[in-house]
Structures are given as C-alpha cells and as structure tokens.
Design a protein around this motif. Sequence first.
Motif, short mmCIF file in Angstrom:
data_model
loop_
_atom_site.label_atom_id
_atom_site.label_comp_id
_atom_site.label_asym_id
_atom_site.label_seq_id
_atom_site.Cartn_x
_atom_site.Cartn_y
_atom_site.Cartn_z
N PHE A 145 -25.03 -77.55 23.07
CA PHE A 145 -26.15 -76.62 22.96
C PHE A 145 -26.30 -75.80 24.24
N ILE A 146 -26.25 -76.49 25.39
CA ILE A 146 -26.34 -75.79 26.68
C ILE A 146 -25.18 -74.81 26.84
N ILE A 147 -23.98 -75.27 26.52
CA ILE A 147 -22.78 -74.44 26.74
C ILE A 147 -22.76 -73.24 25.81
N THR A 148 -23.04 -73.44 24.52
CA THR A 148 -22.94 -72.32 23.58
C THR A 148 -23.98 -71.23 23.86
N ASN A 149 -25.18 -71.64 24.27
CA ASN A 149 -26.18 -70.64 24.65
C ASN A 149 -25.74 -69.85 25.88
N TRP A 150 -25.13 -70.53 26.82
CA TRP A 150 -24.62 -69.88 28.03
C TRP A 150 -23.44 -68.98 27.69
N GLN A 151 -22.61 -69.39 26.73
CA GLN A 151 -21.47 -68.57 26.33
C GLN A 151 -21.93 -67.21 25.79
N GLU A 152 -22.99 -67.19 25.01
CA GLU A 152 -23.49 -65.92 24.47
C GLU A 152 -23.93 -64.99 25.59
N ARG A 153 -24.62 -65.53 26.57
CA ARG A 153 -25.05 -64.71 27.71
C ARG A 153 -23.86 -64.23 28.54
N LEU A 154 -22.87 -65.11 28.71
CA LEU A 154 -21.68 -64.74 29.47
C LEU A 154 -20.89 -63.64 28.76
N PHE A 155 -20.81 -63.70 27.44
CA PHE A 155 -20.10 -62.68 26.69
C PHE A 155 -20.76 -61.31 26.87
N VAL A 156 -22.09 -61.27 26.80
CA VAL A 156 -22.80 -60.01 27.01
C VAL A 156 -22.59 -59.53 28.44
N GLU A 157 -22.59 -60.45 29.40
CA GLU A 157 -22.30 -60.08 30.80
C GLU A 157 -20.93 -59.42 30.90
N ARG A 158 -19.96 -59.99 30.22
CA ARG A 158 -18.60 -59.44 30.27
C ARG A 158 -18.56 -58.05 29.64
N LEU A 159 -19.30 -57.86 28.56
CA LEU A 159 -19.39 -56.53 27.96
C LEU A 159 -20.03 -55.54 28.92
N GLU A 160 -21.07 -55.98 29.61
CA GLU A 160 -21.73 -55.10 30.59
C GLU A 160 -20.75 -54.71 31.69
N LYS A 161 -19.92 -55.66 32.10
CA LYS A 161 -18.92 -55.37 33.13
C LYS A 161 -17.92 -54.33 32.63
N LYS A 162 -17.47 -54.50 31.38
CA LYS A 162 -16.52 -53.55 30.80
C LYS A 162 -17.17 -52.18 30.56
N SER A 163 -18.49 -52.18 30.45
CA SER A 163 -19.20 -50.93 30.20
C SER A 163 -19.13 -49.98 31.40
N ILE A 164 -18.91 -50.53 32.59
CA ILE A 164 -18.92 -49.71 33.81
C ILE A 164 -17.88 -48.60 33.73
N LEU A 165 -16.64 -48.97 33.35
CA LEU A 165 -15.57 -47.96 33.25
C LEU A 165 -15.91 -46.94 32.16
N ILE A 166 -16.43 -47.39 31.04
CA ILE A 166 -16.78 -46.48 29.94
C ILE A 166 -17.81 -45.46 30.40
N LEU A 167 -18.83 -45.93 31.11
CA LEU A 167 -19.88 -45.03 31.59
C LEU A 167 -19.34 -44.04 32.62
N GLU A 168 -18.41 -44.51 33.46
CA GLU A 168 -17.78 -43.61 34.44
C GLU A 168 -16.98 -42.52 33.73
N LEU A 169 -16.22 -42.91 32.72
CA LEU A 169 -15.41 -41.94 31.96
C LEU A 169 -16.30 -40.97 31.20
N LEU A 170 -17.41 -41.46 30.67
CA LEU A 170 -18.36 -40.58 29.97
C LEU A 170 -18.90 -39.51 30.90
N LYS A 171 -19.24 -39.92 32.10
CA LYS A 171 -19.79 -38.97 33.07
C LYS A 171 -18.77 -37.89 33.41
N LYS A 172 -17.52 -38.30 33.61
CA LYS A 172 -16.47 -37.35 33.98
C LYS A 172 -16.12 -36.41 32.82
N SER A 173 -16.30 -36.88 31.58
CA SER A 173 -15.91 -36.08 30.42
C SER A 173 -17.10 -35.36 29.79
#
Length: 426
Positions: A145-173
């Motif tokens: 229970f502890i791990i799976t709840n943390w996994q969901e938050r970690l996955f969103v964190e990873r998406l947020e990290k990947k979002s950085i490049l997308i937002l940079e490319l959006l700004k340039k384009s």
Amino acid sequence: MTEDFLQYLWKHKKLELTDLKTTKGEELILQQVGLHNTRQSGPDFFNARLIIKEQKWAGNVEVHIKSSDWYVHNHECDPMYDNVILHVVWEDDMDIYRKDNSVIPTLQLKDYTDQKVLTRYRKIIQTNNTQWIKCSKQLPAVSDFIITNWQERLFVERLEKKSILILELLKKSENDWEAVFFKLLAKNFGLQINGEAFLSLANSVDFSIVRKCTNSLSSIEALFFGQAGLLENDSEEEYLQILRREYSFLQNKFKINREGVLPFHFFRLRPSNFPTIRLAQLAMLYFRNHHFFDTIIRAQTVKEFYDFFNVSLNGFWENHYTFEKKSKAKTKRLTKSFVDLLLINTIIPVKFVYAKSLGKSPEEEVFKLISQLSYEKNKIIDNFITLKVPVENAMHSQAMIQLKTMYCNQKACLKCAIGNYLLNGG
C-alpha cells in the motif's frame, strides 16, 4: 549527521516539544515551523512562528550542524538572513550575533531529538555503502500500500521532469505542437545512443519544410538522410542517387544546411536500431500521416497506437540496413517493444503536457495508457523485483526508475515516502 536530517527533524517536529529551551535557558514554544525553502539561497524555513520568553516572534529559521557554520557560510554578510529569529543546530559551539550585536536565539537539537528516530536514521542513512540502495534490508517489509501510492506520485514526478524539454521546445517553436511532437518523436527514435543526434536533425530544419516534404516518400527520406549526412558515401546504388538528387533540390529550394547536426553512430547497435533504419521508418510514418499530432491526441487505447505505428519498410530497405551493404531480405517493422518506448517517452508525456495546457486534468488518461504497457526490463527493475517491490506495468517501472535515479542515487531518503515510513517506525 547532515543538515538534511536536521531540517527533517525540525520540519516534521521529531522533537520533545513539551519543554523546549534555547541554549540561554529561555522557554521556547514552537507554533509553526515555517515553509521549507527548497531553493538554493536564503534561510531554510520562512515565516516560522515562535514564542521565546513570552515574546511572540515571526520570521525565518536557519538550520546548521554547528552554530559556527553561520560564519563558515558567510551568512553575516547576507541581508537575506537578517530576519532569522531562531538558529537550529545539532551542536551549539558559539554565539551568533545580529548586526545590532544582539544574540540570535539558538535551539540545540541533540538535547530534544527522539532517540528512536535517530536510531532509525542511522540504521538507514549510515548503512554500509556496498548495499544497492540504503534501505535494501528494510524494503521487503514495507507494505505494498505504501509503495504503490508512492509509485503513482513518482510516475507523475517523472512526467513533470519529461515535461521540461517539451515546454522548452514549445517556447522555441511559438507553441507549434505538431513541430514539438516531431522533434520529441525524432529524439526518441534515436534511443539513448543517437537521441541527441536525431533531435539536432529535427532542429536543423523548420517544421514547415517537413510538412511540405511529406507528400512524397522520396522527398521526406531525402530530407532526413541528407540532413543526417548519410548520403555522403561512394555507393552508386540507384536508390541513393535518387535521394542525392532530391536532397540537392531541397537544399536549393529551402536554403537548408547541416549546421548543428550531430554525428550519427552505428557502433554497438543492433542492425534494426541503425539510424538508417530508424530514419526510414520515421519518414514512412510522416509520409503516411500528415496530421500526426492530431491523430495521437485523439487516440485513446494502446491498440490504436499499435495499429497506427504498424509500418514496414519495403523496396531498398527490405534487403539493406545501410546504403553500402546488401543483407538478407527481412521486413523492417516497428516492434511492439519499440512502440512501447515511444508511448512511454513521447506520446504519454506529450498528452500529459497538452491536457494541462488546456486546463484539463491529464492523470486519468495517462494512467490508463501507461498501465496497459508491460514494465521495462533493465537492471534497476530487476533489482527492485528481487526486493519484492510490486512491478506489474510500465507505470511501476517508470516510477522505480525515478525512485532510483532521483532519490536512492542522491541519498534523498528523507524526501522519499518509503524513507519517511521507515523513519517513523513503519
């Protein structure tokens, strides 16, 4: 002892709070610990509220291992520390003065720390460095229970990290989503070894040129191979000659050049991952789909994406992996595992950022997609499975990669939900 641990003790009030006193013997009542400052500069906690010797105080709190660290870090010269109302330290080894020569009140944490927390901290943080992660011995006992709840938050964190490049490319384009999707897709077609080279190719031409070339397979292939510098060899193969003539025409028409394009690598790659094959597949995708971005935004199921990416190469590439050498005939398709990588690293992050840009909540859709994909197979995932961590799909594997790289490797146990659970006696 570390400052991170002292900040943890203060932030979570892991102290004996009933009889706090400053090092001068003044009664201290803790009302609010303040807002933890995670930036690089300034006091550790803002807007704390205290009562010292019946006097109410509102201001900032600074945390150090020793009081003398105040001067080691030159805080006496920094106006950002003028409003510090309490100095929280493990060991008080000297008085610290304000500019008006009054002593800043000090709390010595070692006098009030819960010894059980300290023992657990030493057991986790100060464990043998030969262990794969600090909590290797304790992790198998942590509830799912502890791990799976943390996994969901970690996955969103990873998406947020990947979002950085997308937002940079959006700004340039200038918010051209189709162009941004092309660049991100190209990068991930190059995988780890050629990812930056593929991205440099995508950045070397305006996407409006790519759009104009998608009406002809030879044009889009010539554009990609030419910009990659892969048409520059001694082969007299007819297919290569056609691409060279087409690329020369495109260079003159659109005034393009290869400036800034990084070299492409073949060494230690399986033939199916050669940049020639991946560029040909990318060209085929764009030849078949002129409104790529709109299509992936509308698609909702993994099956739709598998069907969409079901492209194969024929003609020249049926019996070639490079321009120079003929090989045994074989249909070159995008495999399911490769499409899964594109979904994980391109499509799901783009859907995530796009939905947020529209003011929508993206979690439900991306969780539904990622949960349908098989988990990635690598050493990190293998080790977590050995430690009895539940890993059933790609959401779990992405979460565990985030945990290992951004928490375990950084020794950030105090910021980890599992680390906090263990420190609290779980």
